[in-house]
Design an enzyme around this catalytic site. Structure first.
Site, PDB file in Angstrom:
ATOM      1  N   GLU A   1      -2.908   9.934  -1.166  1.00  0.00           N
ATOM      2  CA  GLU A   1      -4.120   9.126  -1.137  1.00  0.00           C
ATOM      3  C   GLU A   1      -4.575   8.877   0.290  1.00  0.00           C
ATOM      4  O   GLU A   1      -5.757   9.012   0.612  1.00  0.00           O
ATOM      5  CB  GLU A   1      -3.873   7.775  -1.847  1.00  0.00           C
ATOM      6  CG  GLU A   1      -5.136   6.975  -2.141  1.00  0.00           C
ATOM      7  CD  GLU A   1      -5.519   6.009  -1.042  1.00  0.00           C
ATOM      8  OE1 GLU A   1      -6.606   5.425  -1.126  1.00  0.00           O
ATOM      9  OE2 GLU A   1      -4.733   5.849  -0.070  1.00  0.00           O
TER      10      GLU A   1
ATOM     11  N   ASP B   1       0.858  -1.197   0.000  1.00  0.00           N
ATOM     12  CA  ASP B   1       0.000   0.000   0.000  1.00  0.00           C
ATOM     13  C   ASP B   1       0.882   1.231   0.000  1.00  0.00           C
ATOM     14  O   ASP B   1       1.208   1.761   1.045  1.00  0.00           O
ATOM     15  CB  ASP B   1      -0.928  -0.054   1.212  1.00  0.00           C
ATOM     16  CG  ASP B   1      -2.001   1.023   1.176  1.00  0.00           C
ATOM     17  OD1 ASP B   1      -2.196   1.633   0.127  1.00  0.00           O
ATOM     18  OD2 ASP B   1      -2.633   1.259   2.225  1.00  0.00           O
TER      19      ASP B   1
END
Lengths: 456, 456
Positions: A317, A284
């Site tokens: 993000e 991630d």
């Protein structure tokens, strides 16, 4: 990947085009991708040379330079970074323990954007709920002077649906606890794992409610407090220090494989370059950056498809910002962006792709099913509604989305924790995902299908 | 579980007895055990109320009192603690990081009995080897002024054989590195996992070689240093502080289910009560304590078998001492101890048992195969050579051993790390192990088989 509210978009597409992509080219790309070392090398480089890189941190600036150098080295065109303001939250000293009845250390991590505790920490009795709904059912004043812990397990699913069900306790729990008088809020890590590593993630405060510090305990530590609370009162100590920076910046890093005959029609793909801080941001989302860059690079090494493929390494993000900044900068270009998707779900095998409604039945796209079949990837009959957090701004402006769905069964064992490192990545599975992206992109980008739904 | 050198014992047993245990009783115990909450409750209590409990620590004394109270509450007889001197090692502040070329934090843990670094730590270049054999192949002086890291992966196996192959790098690596000039020694955690949690364990220094500090990096951190070292020189900082206490004590806690007709014939079982400090000692070895106590308790609730079953909660396994102390205190009793085994391999399913040579073919024991079959547990044709680290002193005095072999496939993902908590325990599998112990013990303890090999 952060929390995402899915919004049902208009899903009907009228088939109007005729150009046929070449399935042989896509199949050859697929096979080449399966043994190509590019994605692994990118991910190894990012995790080794940069490591954790939250938006607004010095490491995020180094990551920007790393991304620019990588795209240039791989022969991408129009390589540049787009800067935007990004206030940022920086973790400070953190610790927690059970004070009584049975003193033990607790593994804790602060949630992004949480206010800090006082420097000496907070000591208070804790009230434990086994579900978030149980906590929400309590009346105002129920938690006055207490710390609240929600110890609700997360459900393991292939498609990640367990996350959406569990994450409101992380996002909104602090304000809901504060509304009922709590002085601090703890949530069981939003995770399917059993490791001692706590999982962070962002949270938000509601207007008109006191802002109280919020942290996540590791799964076993949340359970430990719960087991103790079954015996009687439990007092805990927590210290969660942090600093908020107003003047920091972030960057979306962009590069292109120009289209051969319709270069002004753009497909936007990518992953996000920012990461949480406890791990090295491998799954991630170094994964998404590596997979999409490698897939586009493989396509770029051959005859370019009709349309341009643009890789964007999104710069914020986890705590939002990249998507909105992109739309602000690219609004005029939106009509030329024909399709968008993000890779942000780790490195494990793809099992399905989702396309805009009706597209899978178009003659130019039909061969894709056969190209993907040997990879054990199907084309879902459910249309793609959501391409990723960072393409959500584009979606809101009417840009059609697609998605490549990967097996998320173990993703949330790792996500947002110190365990998110290169060691969890299986390069064979990662290359299967690269192969899926490369073959799909080749077919989509070499077609002249209009992915936008027809005007009503 | 710590490292154990297996020694081939005499394996021939002459069958001389005739009393037949009752397989119906054993089968009923088996079925009752599968849904009995005793083992889970014991493990929940130990991990919640005591937590980590290294031999010599204040928590180990609390664990002793916990064990005495538990055995009395469950109706065991002759409940007492046997004290012995146990010098102990206490962990202090620990930290590590990569100084250059790419600064990152490293997850480290000191190895038990390591000397400390200076208070300010050690900064030095690191030499990385991908196998312990590669390091041992280096000449004297090869590591002068350097830190050495052995980044050798451990093999995942069902029976734990991977541990024996990997652990010499932890036990002996520091002295072997020091012999070649190293100033500190790091080992990739002896683990099959990929978590960021480092795994500790004991180590020993060789005579005549300088004692250098020794620690374990987590699996991903060892790999990170290795990846960086492939690019050029890597400088690391390590701080591993610790204190050695000479005057501490430990206790073997003991209780019995007295035999009905041959109470002076004793079968010794148990698990070890001490644990490493980063986790709460759930699978290592709260599991063994819970499983054997629950199995003996279930047997004690019915008609007692012929022989006495003695549960010993061993007080110092991880850094040795319990076995030798027991032999010193019980030497005169050895001829009456007919059999011994320890449970020290976690909570996952049993798949085989091993008995002294020839015993499985005895008429009194033959029904056991049928009792265990529904549990998917077989009786191995390989005789038991080793019953456990803590029964090794008894073994050396000629006490026959048996063992119940559990699936160790994920045991070393967890073992000796912060991840060793109640959260990794599957109560269904744990009860299958309790059922295996209860049924096996019933048959063995109710028989009059002489398990000792006949004199030559």
């Amino acid at each position: 990947m952060r929390f995402q509210t899915f919004v049902l978009a208009s899903v009907f597409t009228i088939i109007t085009s005729a150009a046929c992509a070449d399935p042989q080219t896509a199949a050859a790309l697929r096979d080449k991708a399966l043994t190509d070392p590019t994605a692994w090398n990118i991910l190894e480089s990012l995790t080794t040379e940069i490591g954790p890189r939250p938006a607004g941190s010095p490491a995020a600036m180094r990551a920007r330079d790393w991304g620019l150098a990588l795209l240039k080295k791989l022969g991408f065109k129009n390589v540049h970074a787009e800067e935007f303001p990004k206030p940022s939250w920086e973790r400070g000293e953190e610790e927690a323990s059970i004070v009584s009845p049975y003193p033990q250390k607790l593994a804790i991590i602060g949630l992004g954007d949480s206010v800090p505790t006082p420097a000496e920490g907070i000591d208070a009795d804790v009230i434990v709920f086994k579900s978030y709904a149980d906590m929400l059912a309590q009346p105002p004043g129920a938690f006055t002077g207490k710390i609240v812990l929600v110890d609700q397990p997360m459900v393991r699913t292939q498609n990640g649906a367990g996350y959406g069900a569990a994450v409101p306790a992380r996002i909104s729990g602090a304000s809901e606890a504060a509304r009922r008088g709590a002085i601090a809020y703890l949530v069981r890590s939003i995770s399917t794992g059993t490791d001692r590593a706590p999982h962070t993630g962002d949270m938000t405060y509601k207007e008109g409610v006191p802002k109280i510090p919020a942290g996540a305990l590791s799964v076993p530590d949340a359970d430990l407090v719960m087991h103790m609370a079954e015996r009687g009162p439990v007092r805990v100590h927590i210290k969660l220090l942090s600093t908020f920076h107003l003047d920091t910046k972030a960057w979306n890093v962009s590069g292109e494989i120009p289209g051969s005959s319709a270069p002004d029609e753009v497909i936007v793909i990518g992953g996000h370059l920012d990461s949480w801080d406890p791990g090295t941001g491998a799954i991630d989302d170094g994964a998404g950056v590596s997979i999409t860059t490698a897939a586009a690079h493989l396509i770029g090494e051959g005859k370019h498809p009709r349309r341009t493929i643009r890789v964007v390494m999104w710069g914020s993000e986890e705590t939002e910002g990249a998507s909105a900044a992109y739309i602000a900068a690219h609004l005029a270009e939106v009509p030329h962006i024909v399709l968008a998707a993000e890779s942000d779900f780790g490195c494990d095998n793809a099992y399905a792709i989702q396309l805009p409604a009706g597209v899978m039945d178009h003659d130019a796209i039909k061969p894709l099913a056969g190209v993907l079949a040997p990879l054990k990837v199907l084309i879902s009959r459910d249309p793609a509604l959501h391409g990723g957090t960072d393409t959500d701004g584009l979606r809101s402006q009417g840009v059609p989305q697609f998605s490549i769905n990967q097996d998320g069964s173990r993703y949330f064992d790792i996500h947002h924790s110190a365990d998110d490192t290169l060691a969890v990545v299986d390069p064979v599975q990662m290359n299967q995902v690269v192969a899926t992206w490369a073959a799909t992109l080749e077919i989509l980008a070499d077609s002249d299908v209009d992915f936008r739904p027809a005007k009503q």
